[in-house]
Scaffold this active site. Structure first.
Site, short mmCIF file in Angstrom:
data_model
loop_
_atom_site.label_atom_id
_atom_site.label_comp_id
_atom_site.label_asym_id
_atom_site.label_seq_id
_atom_site.Cartn_x
_atom_site.Cartn_y
_atom_site.Cartn_z
CD GLN A 1 10.02 7.21 11.02
OE1 GLN A 1 10.36 6.36 10.80
NE2 GLN A 1 10.27 7.78 12.34
CG ASP B 1 11.30 3.14 16.40
OD1 ASP B 1 10.33 3.01 16.11
OD2 ASP B 1 11.98 4.55 16.38
CG HIS C 1 -14.95 -32.64 -7.48
ND1 HIS C 1 -14.30 -32.40 -8.55
CD2 HIS C 1 -14.27 -31.68 -7.00
CE1 HIS C 1 -12.89 -32.23 -8.54
NE2 HIS C 1 -13.60 -31.48 -7.55
CE1 TYR D 1 21.97 -9.90 4.92
CE2 TYR D 1 21.50 -7.69 6.10
CZ TYR D 1 21.94 -8.83 5.35
OH TYR D 1 23.33 -8.30 4.66
CG HIS E 1 14.88 6.07 10.33
ND1 HIS E 1 15.60 4.65 11.40
CD2 HIS E 1 13.49 5.87 11.56
CE1 HIS E 1 15.20 5.10 12.38
NE2 HIS E 1 14.52 4.84 12.03
CB SER F 1 11.46 5.01 8.33
OG SER F 1 10.43 4.98 9.17
CG ASN G 1 23.24 -3.96 1.04
OD1 ASN G 1 21.46 -4.75 0.46
ND2 ASN G 1 23.79 -3.89 1.50
CD GLU H 1 -18.33 -24.99 -8.75
OE1 GLU H 1 -17.76 -25.14 -8.27
OE2 GLU H 1 -18.74 -23.80 -8.13
CD GLN I 1 27.20 -11.99 0.78
OE1 GLN I 1 26.41 -11.75 -0.48
NE2 GLN I 1 27.71 -11.51 1.15
CD GLU J 1 7.29 2.29 9.15
OE1 GLU J 1 7.97 3.85 8.52
OE2 GLU J 1 8.37 1.81 9.34
CG HIS J 2 6.48 4.86 12.00
ND1 HIS J 2 6.88 4.96 11.32
CD2 HIS J 2 6.12 3.90 13.80
CE1 HIS J 2 7.93 3.97 11.99
NE2 HIS J 2 7.60 3.54 13.12
#
Lengths: 422, 422
Positions: free
Chosen positions: A251, A353, A412, A121, A254, A229, A206, A407, A183, A319-320
């Site tokens: 950052q 990035d 088995h 996506y 964003h 982020s 989103n 067991e 969709q 994250e960074h």
């Protein structure tokens, strides 16, 4: 942004957006409609949400030619160079099938097989994200995935951003559909007349896209659901305040929920960065967003020592992480939790990035404690392979049967003994 | 079990148990109580659900000594041998940190770091599962995880099964708590006075454990939620019906929802296996369970050719696949989806459950299409490392800034340019 002496436990965690009841209901309805009505539902929702009526969902040859005409030659060269860098890095991640043997004829191994088909996506809206195409498609290609499908919402002209089309074409992606939102996720998971289903869905989106990914999870696999982020800068008095401020802002621009944090043992640096932030903010096009992000989720933490600052970083698990200290490399062993680690003053986060080669899809919201960014591993699966010889079974069969009975699993044990019968 | 000519699309998928509304509410309440009241809540629930009052949640030295006295020496030797085999296999999976360099001084790499702390749930109830201890603890140790915590519900005597204690001690596990159910998962996720929290929770359990894992997911990481076990046997006319039947039953005895399937181009074999199944079922201690499983989720599929049989296998994407054909190795390349692949007549599935060395935690419910069994990878995370030299930034800075502006992110471009200023 406030300067704080650090006390107590810190966290970058922000609530994960789980959507409203209404949004969840809408997403379920969309998925059901796509399962029932296929392409017709995709067209209907595209008209409803994206405001365009599409004859064909596929990106046409004409659209591709137009995209190459729009994106200038120099930019195409930059995209190509970035793609080469990203491919070079990810090729080091590729794992191979392996096996081991034992003297008794046992062979054990691990077979690495690429996924059959994956969907990516690419978010639409006001901006275009060709870097998202590069960062998701290249690892899939390195893994050996045969079918790679891109979906992205059409703009008001009924096409995709030229830079997205060019990036996809440069990588040789052959399936590209103009459909977005829940969709698109439904189509990737369940298939329609035009879009065959895939096995795993990647890429950010989103809230509707995120909810749809959660909803189809199980039917297909999904990558992580990314949070806003984050950057943490770990710096000592040798760092340049203007560079730190610029990185914190990169950052913050964003998203209003993005988080920018400086951790330093130098109070002097803290004050200097604070001042720089104000100055640089003044001329920033996305100033309103950045300002709100800094206000809500920005912080400058001052510690007594550098070691304490490192502990704060590990607690935040960002994250960074940028390390701007006199000797950044010598701190690498002490950093336990971070999605990506940028060492030294020239390793500004935007380097990673777009261009250096490492992946920009990274764990957010403190999850770097236990998870990794996107790697080639996410596009393969591993099957264990077990070959036992007659000799190996004769030697070990009794032990295996005994373990099974320990067991309480008699069948088995008998499955083994069935082979040992004279 | 019916013999069917295969038509149409096949699937092993069974509905994933998502629990009743009441169960979900109960789990939420338990988690909340543990967060609020810590050890006191653990003791209360242990008394309520396991029927024992515990002074200490820890497994004591006396309990360990008793366990070693109960489990016989020969069985301890078998556990040790199995552990060595499992360790030998998993050591091949260990990944190392790596880096690459470029002429301009760029260094890029990937740092592999073990998780700080993991928890393992070992199910209790009527049976004991020492193999579950081996299969989860050893990969964690190979990964380098420093803190490994076992939780398991106490039996009516207020202790854990001797074989579980012995298996854990043989591996050198130092933290073992007598607590089970949703309360154990809550303690691992949030911590109590006695149990420090962990970063990731592994291991199977009943519906309450599964729901609790789902509930704490995000706070900590979790491994997969396992569905009922599955076996598919791919066989031609050279295979022995008695061995196939024994293997199908060894899967069916696990659980009424377990699935055992034979896929073969040989109608003769199909009939012979059907007959064998009836005979072998007659004397099986867990006959009722196995019979119900075969009835509900068992099948014998007959295809026209071996190639078609392989396609059926790929469609089913089974947890366990046994290949009992004249030349099993030559089919390996054609098998795209299976958790574990057992080749040849001596590689009966229980060989892999306990002893050979590969992991027995495998993807169920058709998820082998896109996921793998438990590997050392699950106990580490990878951070990308980016070092850019002054030279590299001078060479590429303009390109990076251009890419950032293409995506509309001005502050990203400025962060780069801040370094390029004279």
């Amino acid at each position: 942004m406030k300067i704080e002496r650090v006390q107590g436990t810190l966290s970058l965690r922000r609530t994960i957006e789980s959507g409203t009841e209404e949004q969840r209901k809408a997403v379920k309805e969309i998925i059901e409609q796509v399962r029932k009505n296929g392409d017709a539902a995709l067209r209907k929702y595209t008209e409803q949400f994206d405001g365009v009526r599409l004859d064909s969902l596929c990106v046409s040859q004409e659209e591709i030619e137009e995209a190459y005409w729009i994106v200038d030659e120099k930019m195409i060269e930059i995209i190509r160079k970035a793609a080469r860098n990203i491919r070079e890095y990810h090729e080091r991640q590729a794992q191979t099938s392996w096996f081991m043997t034992r003297d008794d004829g046992t062979m054990l191994g691990q077979k690495v097989t690429p996924l059959d088909a994956v969907g990516l996506y690419v978010p639409g809206g006001t901006a275009a994200y060709p870097s998202s195409v590069l960062m998701n498609v290249i690892p899939a290609q390195v893994a050996g995935v045969k079918r790679i499908v891109i979906v992205s919402p059409p703009n008001e002209r009924g096409t995709l951003p030229a830079s997205v089309i060019v990036a996809a074409c440069e990588l040789g992606v052959e399936e590209m559909y103009k459909v977005g939102g829940a969709q698109a996720i439904a189509a990737l998971a369940y298939g329609t007349e035009t879009i065959q289903p895939v096995d795993k869905i990647f890429g950010p989106g989103n809230i509707y896209v995120a909810l749809a990914k959660r909803e189809v999870f199980g039917q297909v696999a999904i990558d992580m659901i990314a949070g806003p982020s984050e950057i943490v800068v770990l710096a000592d008095e040798t760092a340049r305040p203007n560079e730190i401020a610029a990185d914190l802002l990169s950052q913050a621009e964003h998203d209003e929920r993005a988080s920018s944090v400086l951790v330093t043992p130098s109070l002097k640096l803290a004050h200097a960065v604070e001042k720089e932030l104000k100055q640089q903010l003044a001329t920033l096009p996305r100033r309103a967003i950045a300002e709100k992000a800094l206000e809500q989720y920005g912080a400058i933490y001052v510690t007594d020592t550098l070691d304490e600052a490192i502990e704060v970083v590990n607690e935040l698990a960002p994250e960074h992480l940028e390390v701007m200290t006199a000797n950044p490399l010598q701190l690498l062993g002490k950093i336990r939790h971070a999605g990506a680690i940028f060492l030294g003053r020239y390793s500004s986060e935007p380097v990673g990035d777009y261009f250096a080669g490492a992946n920009h899809v990274l764990p957010t919201n403190g999850t770097a404690r236990f998870s990794s960014g996107l790697t080639v591993d996410e596009f393969v699966k591993k099957s264990s392979v077990i070959f036992y010889s007659k000799e190996a079974l004769q030697k070990n069969g009794e032990s295996i049967a005994a373990f099974a009975r320990l067991e309480g699993l008699e069948a088995h044990a008998r499955a083994i003994e069935e082979r040992l019968k004279k």
